[in-house]
Design a protein around this motif. Structure first.
Motif, PDB file in Angstrom:
ATOM      1  N   PHE A  52       0.844  -1.207   0.000  1.00  0.00           N
ATOM      2  CA  PHE A  52       0.000   0.000   0.000  1.00  0.00           C
ATOM      3  C   PHE A  52       0.871   1.247   0.000  1.00  0.00           C
ATOM      4  CE2 PHE A  52      -2.005   3.368   2.578  1.00  0.00           C
ATOM      5  CZ  PHE A  52      -3.096   3.653   1.758  1.00  0.00           C
ATOM      6  N   LYS A  53       0.546   2.179  -0.891  1.00  0.00           N
ATOM      7  CA  LYS A  53       1.199   3.478  -0.909  1.00  0.00           C
ATOM      8  C   LYS A  53       0.137   4.555  -0.745  1.00  0.00           C
ATOM      9  CE  LYS A  53       5.174   2.188  -3.783  1.00  0.00           C
ATOM     10  NZ  LYS A  53       5.930   2.479  -5.038  1.00  0.00           N
ATOM     11  N   ASN A  97      -7.733   7.469   3.667  1.00  0.00           N
ATOM     12  CA  ASN A  97      -7.930   6.027   3.807  1.00  0.00           C
ATOM     13  C   ASN A  97      -7.089   5.517   4.974  1.00  0.00           C
ATOM     14  OD1 ASN A  97      -8.402   3.314   3.533  1.00  0.00           O
ATOM     15  ND2 ASN A  97      -7.529   3.115   1.486  1.00  0.00           N
ATOM     16  N   GLU A  98      -7.733   5.303   6.115  1.00  0.00           N
ATOM     17  CA  GLU A  98      -7.041   4.783   7.289  1.00  0.00           C
ATOM     18  C   GLU A  98      -7.623   3.456   7.761  1.00  0.00           C
ATOM     19  OE1 GLU A  98      -7.134   7.883  10.209  1.00  0.00           O
ATOM     20  OE2 GLU A  98      -5.531   9.038   9.234  1.00  0.00           O
ATOM     21  N   ASP A  99      -8.565   2.912   7.001  1.00  0.00           N
ATOM     22  CA  ASP A  99      -9.165   1.622   7.319  1.00  0.00           C
ATOM     23  C   ASP A  99      -8.273   0.516   6.761  1.00  0.00           C
ATOM     24  OD1 ASP A  99     -10.784  -0.823   6.652  1.00  0.00           O
ATOM     25  OD2 ASP A  99     -12.374   0.321   7.639  1.00  0.00           O
ATOM     26  N   VAL A 134      -7.748  -2.888  -0.204  1.00  0.00           N
ATOM     27  CA  VAL A 134      -8.508  -2.733  -1.450  1.00  0.00           C
ATOM     28  C   VAL A 134      -7.796  -1.757  -2.383  1.00  0.00           C
ATOM     29  CG1 VAL A 134     -10.665  -1.889  -2.448  1.00  0.00           C
ATOM     30  CG2 VAL A 134     -10.728  -3.328  -0.417  1.00  0.00           C
ATOM     31  N   GLU A 135      -7.293  -0.663  -1.820  1.00  0.00           N
ATOM     32  CA  GLU A 135      -6.575   0.313  -2.646  1.00  0.00           C
ATOM     33  C   GLU A 135      -5.301  -0.297  -3.228  1.00  0.00           C
ATOM     34  OE1 GLU A 135      -5.303   5.037  -2.583  1.00  0.00           O
ATOM     35  OE2 GLU A 135      -6.117   4.115  -0.767  1.00  0.00           O
ATOM     36  N   ALA A 136      -4.595  -1.079  -2.415  1.00  0.00           N
ATOM     37  CA  ALA A 136      -3.391  -1.759  -2.908  1.00  0.00           C
ATOM     38  C   ALA A 136      -3.734  -2.751  -4.020  1.00  0.00           C
ATOM     39  CB  ALA A 136      -2.687  -2.476  -1.756  1.00  0.00           C
ATOM     40  N   ILE A 137      -4.848  -3.464  -3.876  1.00  0.00           N
ATOM     41  CA  ILE A 137      -5.283  -4.407  -4.912  1.00  0.00           C
ATOM     42  C   ILE A 137      -5.572  -3.673  -6.215  1.00  0.00           C
ATOM     43  CG2 ILE A 137      -7.104  -6.027  -5.585  1.00  0.00           C
ATOM     44  CD1 ILE A 137      -7.425  -6.577  -2.508  1.00  0.00           C
ATOM     45  N   GLY A 138      -6.293  -2.550  -6.091  1.00  0.00           N
ATOM     46  CA  GLY A 138      -6.614  -1.771  -7.279  1.00  0.00           C
ATOM     47  C   GLY A 138      -5.384  -1.319  -8.037  1.00  0.00           C
TER      48      GLY A 138
END
Length: 454
Positions: free
Chosen positions: A71-72, A78-80, A86-90
């Motif tokens: 994750f970056k 986004n702190e959840d 999910v953001e890293a997956i995207g």
């Protein structure tokens, strides 16, 4: 002719994983070759445990382990920990393209989580692979997601206002999660970035059934919510992917039918310490037998304290004949199916709602975040339970023990409520039987998948 090969790609969180596991088992049972893409590592231990159990029970289903990039931090709030994954997956979906291209037999279709639908459908269409999207919320909340661009412009409306939306009737502004109206929040961004592709996918699959959400499903499929939406197939309520068996809880087996209140706020919701203590007092004051799944942290790996430390030794001693407190993951589906369970205090995550409907257990809705207030409205309008709407979002106010005890009594003593819940169970059963509404949608999906092989 070889059977169609279908890959399923769930995103982070047990609430997304469980419906994908259940759908994977269902699609495999219909004669498809199935590959399940699993994340490594998972955020929660519960996800890892459920994945291991799934493949032990379904060895014929193939597993493709996927490790997203780290994750970056982006420009979005986004702190959840689940949203962060999910953001890293995207940001990592492009790594799947060459991997999926080497699968044998070649893929016929991909069933994607909504959170990555745009990226998946883009490279799948280049390879003539059909894309379906599994939406893991209610049809009612999904309708709001589709209308997010319009909703974002309404962020200045007073909280006591209402929106009149096609097919939904009045929706209180207070039921829309605040992050959804914040364009700087990742929750809003991930919806906005994936909704546009939904006119190009083959179909939108949902764990709901027509009789539970008829107005919303009709509005979605008639184009009244948004035009040019792919067909919505209401396939639910999904069956458990496990073989039916009773939970290993001897105490529960000793209780009278429909006498026990089950309390669980799901895998991602943790009440504040003060609210846990008020709930403790309300449960004890109600006098009803109870089975409480206690969760004190959002991520289970961080939930280290035992029940005695959180609730107090004296409470556990006083109530040892009245109830039972469990720390850790439980098979909620199996507990709700137990004949001793007579009511369910729930955060109204959509999996919990559909399980309660399928098993005929009345619900006291206590939404905490996300889609849960909208889902609670579905519970109430369907006659499946009660919703104390004035309790607000989780953490918005401290609900005192006396009020909780009163609502528990209303739930557990409500004969009409229990009768309506049993009616919902019968309706859900008929929907899944041959000739039922959900069975019809599932047959349509199976036929579409087979056509991909011709």
């Amino acid at each position: 002719m070889a059977p169609p090969h279908v890959a399923l790609f769930p995103c982070s969180g047990i609430g997304h994983l469980i419906p994908f596991l259940r759908l994977a088992a269902t699609v495999a049972a219909r004669g498809c070759t199935v590959t399940l893409i699993t994340l490594h590592p998972t955020v929660s231990a519960a996800e890892s445990d459920q994945i291991s159990k799934f493949f032990a029970l379904h060895p014929h289903i193939k597993r493709l382990e996927f490790q997203p990039l780290s994750f970056k931090k982006s420009k979005f709030f986004n702190e959840d920990p689940f949203f962060m994954q999910v953001e890293a997956i995207g940001n990592s979906v492009h790594l799947l393209d060459p991997i999926l291209s080497t699968l044998s037999p070649p893929l016929s279709a991909i069933i994607s989580d909504l959170s990555v639908a745009s990226s998946i459908s883009s490279f799948a269409s280049d390879k003539s692979i059909s894309t379906y999207v599994l939406v893991t919320t209610s049809a009612r909340f999904f309708s709001l997601m589709l209308l997010l661009p319009k909703l974002a412009a309404l962020s200045g409306i007073q909280e006591n206002g209402h929106l009149e939306l096609p097919g939904l009737g009045p929706v209180p502004i207070s039921s829309i999660p605040p992050p959804m109206l914040d364009s700087n929040h990742f929750f809003s961004a991930v919806i906005n970035s994936n909704i546009p592709c939904l006119s190009n996918v083959k179909g939108i699959l949902m764990n709901t059934f027509t009789e539970l959400e008829s107005a919303s499903i009709e509005a979605l499929n008639s184009g009244r919510i948004v035009p040019d939406l792919a067909p919505v197939l209401a396939l639910g309520p999904f069956d458990s992917f496990e073989f039916e068996k009773a939970p290993n809880l001897p105490w529960l087996d000793e209780q009278a039918p429909e006498s026990v209140l089950f309390i669980s706020f799901g895998s991602r919701s943790a009440l504040s310490r003060d609210q846990i203590l008020e709930l403790r007092d309300g449960i004890e004051k109600s006098g009803f037998k109870f089975l409480w799944v206690l969760k004190a942290n959002k991520v289970d790996k961080d939930d280290k304290e035992d029940a005695q430390t959180i609730l107090g030794e004296s409470f556990l001693e006083r109530t040892k004949k009245q109830g039972m407190v469990i720390k850790g993951w439980v098979n909620q589906d199996q507990i709700l199916a137990h004949p001793a369970i007579g009511g369910f205090i729930s955060h109204c995550g959509w999996n919990s709602v559909t399980e309660a409907a399928r098993l005929g257990v009345p619900v006291l809705a206590w939404p905490q975040h996300g889609d849960q207030r909208v889902n609670a409205a579905v519970v109430e309008s369907a006659g499946l339970g009660l919703w104390a709407a004035d309790w607000g979002w989780g953490g918005e106010k401290l609900v005192v023990g006396d009020d909780i005890a009163a609502k528990i009594g209303e739930l557990m003593l409500g004969k009409d409520l229990r009768a309506r819940a049993k009616e919902a169970k019968e309706i859900a059963r008929k929907a899944r039987e041959i000739g039922g509404t959900s069975d019809g949608f599932l047959r349509l999906l199976a036929e579409e998948l087979k056509l991909q092989e011709i």
